[in-house]
Design an enzyme around this catalytic site. Structure first.
Site, PDB file in Angstrom:
ATOM      1  N   GLY A 173       0.843  -1.192   0.000  1.00 44.46           N
ATOM      2  CA  GLY A 173       0.000   0.000   0.000  1.00 44.46           C
ATOM      3  C   GLY A 173       0.872   1.233   0.000  1.00 44.46           C
ATOM      4  O   GLY A 173       2.042   1.186  -0.407  1.00 44.46           O
ATOM      5  N   SER A 174       0.319   2.323   0.491  1.00 40.84           N
ATOM      6  CA  SER A 174       1.040   3.603   0.400  1.00 40.84           C
ATOM      7  C   SER A 174       2.102   3.720   1.499  1.00 40.84           C
ATOM      8  O   SER A 174       2.021   3.057   2.544  1.00 40.84           O
ATOM      9  CB  SER A 174       0.045   4.752   0.505  1.00 40.84           C
ATOM     10  N   GLU A 193       5.679  -3.308   0.873  1.00 36.73           N
ATOM     11  CA  GLU A 193       5.715  -3.059  -0.575  1.00 36.73           C
ATOM     12  C   GLU A 193       4.964  -1.751  -0.786  1.00 36.73           C
ATOM     13  O   GLU A 193       3.732  -1.729  -0.774  1.00 36.73           O
ATOM     14  CB  GLU A 193       5.027  -4.208  -1.333  1.00 36.73           C
ATOM     15  N   LEU A 194       5.717  -0.668  -0.973  1.00 32.72           N
ATOM     16  CA  LEU A 194       5.084   0.661  -0.929  1.00 32.72           C
ATOM     17  C   LEU A 194       5.092   1.338  -2.301  1.00 32.72           C
ATOM     18  O   LEU A 194       5.321   0.688  -3.323  1.00 32.72           O
ATOM     19  CB  LEU A 194       5.782   1.504   0.140  1.00 32.72           C
ATOM     20  N   CYS A 227       1.887   0.517  -8.930  1.00 37.15           N
ATOM     21  CA  CYS A 227       3.030   1.063  -8.170  1.00 37.15           C
ATOM     22  C   CYS A 227       4.255   1.254  -9.051  1.00 37.15           C
ATOM     23  O   CYS A 227       5.119   2.062  -8.735  1.00 37.15           O
ATOM     24  CB  CYS A 227       3.350   0.162  -6.983  1.00 37.15           C
ATOM     25  N   GLU A 321       4.019  10.406  -5.489  1.00 34.92           N
ATOM     26  CA  GLU A 321       3.474   9.325  -6.308  1.00 34.92           C
ATOM     27  C   GLU A 321       2.147   9.800  -6.904  1.00 34.92           C
ATOM     28  O   GLU A 321       1.243  10.211  -6.183  1.00 34.92           O
ATOM     29  CB  GLU A 321       3.234   8.082  -5.450  1.00 34.92           C
TER      30      GLU A 321
END
Ligand code: NAP
Length: 420
Positions: A173-174, A193-194, A227, A321
């Site tokens: 996620g963020s 996992e960003l 992402c 992002e």
């Protein structure tokens, strides 16, 4: 779960993959309805999810230990080895953009490793996870092996992450949410996992037309809500005009509309709020410099393919992002200038480089600060079995079933002393 053999776990994961394959269209249509992705992308995601479960079955077979030399000249009496053991309970928290495949990237390796797993899907996209949980149980796993817990992340996510019975948190996620979870989780294993600000370098030593087509496909797929979407392009100034002209042509040809129709290539953003946020960031950025080549318009909840150029490196479209179909194309004069721009944000998930010169490729490989450097493709390349994960604010640890299994097991060291 601990008592099930790796063979049994592998067989059941393969069975789950088979069940998912059989219900492919049902899952794909559900993904269109809950995430707004196009039916073409939804079918691809379901196929990838099948593959991720199969790769997890393979990973179950690959769990290995190792002997460790302990002898020294004074004492030859000990034999040492380690084995990998399940951590216990894995908490998997997933985002909205690939609700099915990213859930498989967590539950597949967790079950392969002999853990139980609690899956907390994004509130916007819980339905495919609920069905996936059923599929896992139908494949033979005991019902206690998987729980799908739905609810507001802010309310239940921290509670789950902080619970001492949870020994591993695997989050996608963020960055902001990831940071909160890390603080709530305390002392336990963590995979993060960003987000990212995916970048591509286009050198003059490449096929510009092909590079432009790949960049547009990779920047606009899933409405840019990926992402590793292409967000930033650094192109040599000698070919900047040509690349932008080619990219504009590609952007003009993209079909947007109803995501359920097979001809649709670009569907809606996940929420009106996400659309508004992206458009505000574009406006703020253009106020600092640069111009819009195409796009920056919406059709309902669809943000039309947007290309910006020559925007200052400090602007939000570069530094934040975007998670929207927005690509910024800036020129560079030297490769080291391009590399320092690629490295110039807080993120570092993947980067792409278009060049047919080995020397240029090697300079990029050696100097770009990212989880993966991809030569002659964009930063949007991913095969589900590869080690995947970023550096800096893009995350901690790797996914890809073989690597996730390592992160979801503990090394237990055994020392046998032949005599007291
Ligand atoms: P998000 O807002 O961070 O949410 C992700 C998940 O975290 C959701 O399940 C959410 O639940 C939950 N959550 C929210 N607050 C929480 C808290 N305090 N404690 C525990 N869990 C909490 O991300 P998103 O908007 O769904 O997804 C987009 C982001 O994911 C982007 O930044 C993207 O780059 C990143 N992403 C990264 C990868 C990768 O592999 N690196 C892949 C895909 C996406 P609720 O939905 O209930 O709020």
């Amino acid at each position: 779960m601990k008592k099930l053999s790796w063979k049994k776990r592998g067989e059941m994961l393969n069975k789950a993959a088979e069940n998912l394959q059989q219900r492919k269209m049902e899952f794909a249509e559900l993904l269109v309805k809950e995430a707004g992705k196009t039916i073409t992308d939804a079918v691809k995601e379901t196929e990838r999810a099948v593959n991720t479960l199969k790769e997890s079955a393979i990973a179950a077979a690959g769990i290995q230990g190792c002997t460790v030399p302990l002898e020294n000249s004074e004492d030859m009496g000990r034999l040492g080895y380690y084995q990998r053991v399940p951590v216990g309970i894995v908490l998997a928290i997933t985002p909205f953009n690939f609700p099915l495949n990213l859930a498989c990237h967590k539950i597949g390796p967790a079950l392969a490793a002999g853990n139980a797993v609690i899956l907390k899907p994004a509130s916007k996209t819980p339905l495919s996870s609920i069905l996936l949980g059923q599929i896992v149980i139908q494949a033979g796993f005991p019902p206690e092996a998987i729980s799908v817990v739905c609810g507001d992340g802010g309310e239940i996510g921290n509670l789950l992450a902080a619970d001492p019975r949870v020994r591993k948190v695997s989050f996608t996620g963020s960055y902001e949410t990831g940071k909160n979870i890390c603080m709530a989780a305390g002392v336990k294993k963590i995979t993060m996992e960003l987000g990212s600000t995916g970048a591509v370098i286009v050198t003059p030593h490449t096929d510009i037309k092909k590079a432009a087509a790949k960049i547009c496909k990779a920047g606009f797929a899933n409405g840019g809500q990926v992402c590793i979407s292409v967000q930033r392009v650094y192109v040599h100034t000698s070919i900047q005009e040509e690349l932008i002209t080619e990219m504009k042509k590609c952007a003009e040809q993209i079909n947007s509309g109803n995501p359920m129709l097979p001809e649709t290539e670009l569907g809606p953003m996940i929420t009106k709020k996400a659309l508004k946020k992206a458009m505000e960031r574009i406006e703020q950025s253009l106020q600092t410099g640069g111009s819009c080549v195409i796009g920056n318009q919406n059709d309902g909840n669809i943000l039309l393919p947007t290309i910006l150029r020559d925007v200052p490196e400090s602007a939000p479209v570069i530094q934040e992002e975007m998670f929207a179909p927005v690509i910024t194309v800036n020129g560079y004069n030297t490769l080291s200038e391009a590399i320092s721009c690629v490295n110039g944000t807080n993120f570092g998930l993947q980067a792409g480089v278009f060049t047919d010169r080995l020397e240029e490729a090697m300079v990029c490989i050696d100097n770009i600060e990212c989880g993966s450097v991809i030569i002659n493709d964009t930063c949007n390349f991913r095969e589900d079995q590869m080690p995947y994960g970023g550096v800096k604010c893009s995350g901690i640890g790797k996914e890809g079933p073989k690597y996730a299994v390592e992160e979801m097991t503990e090394i237990k060291m055994i020392i046998l002393n032949r005599k007291v």
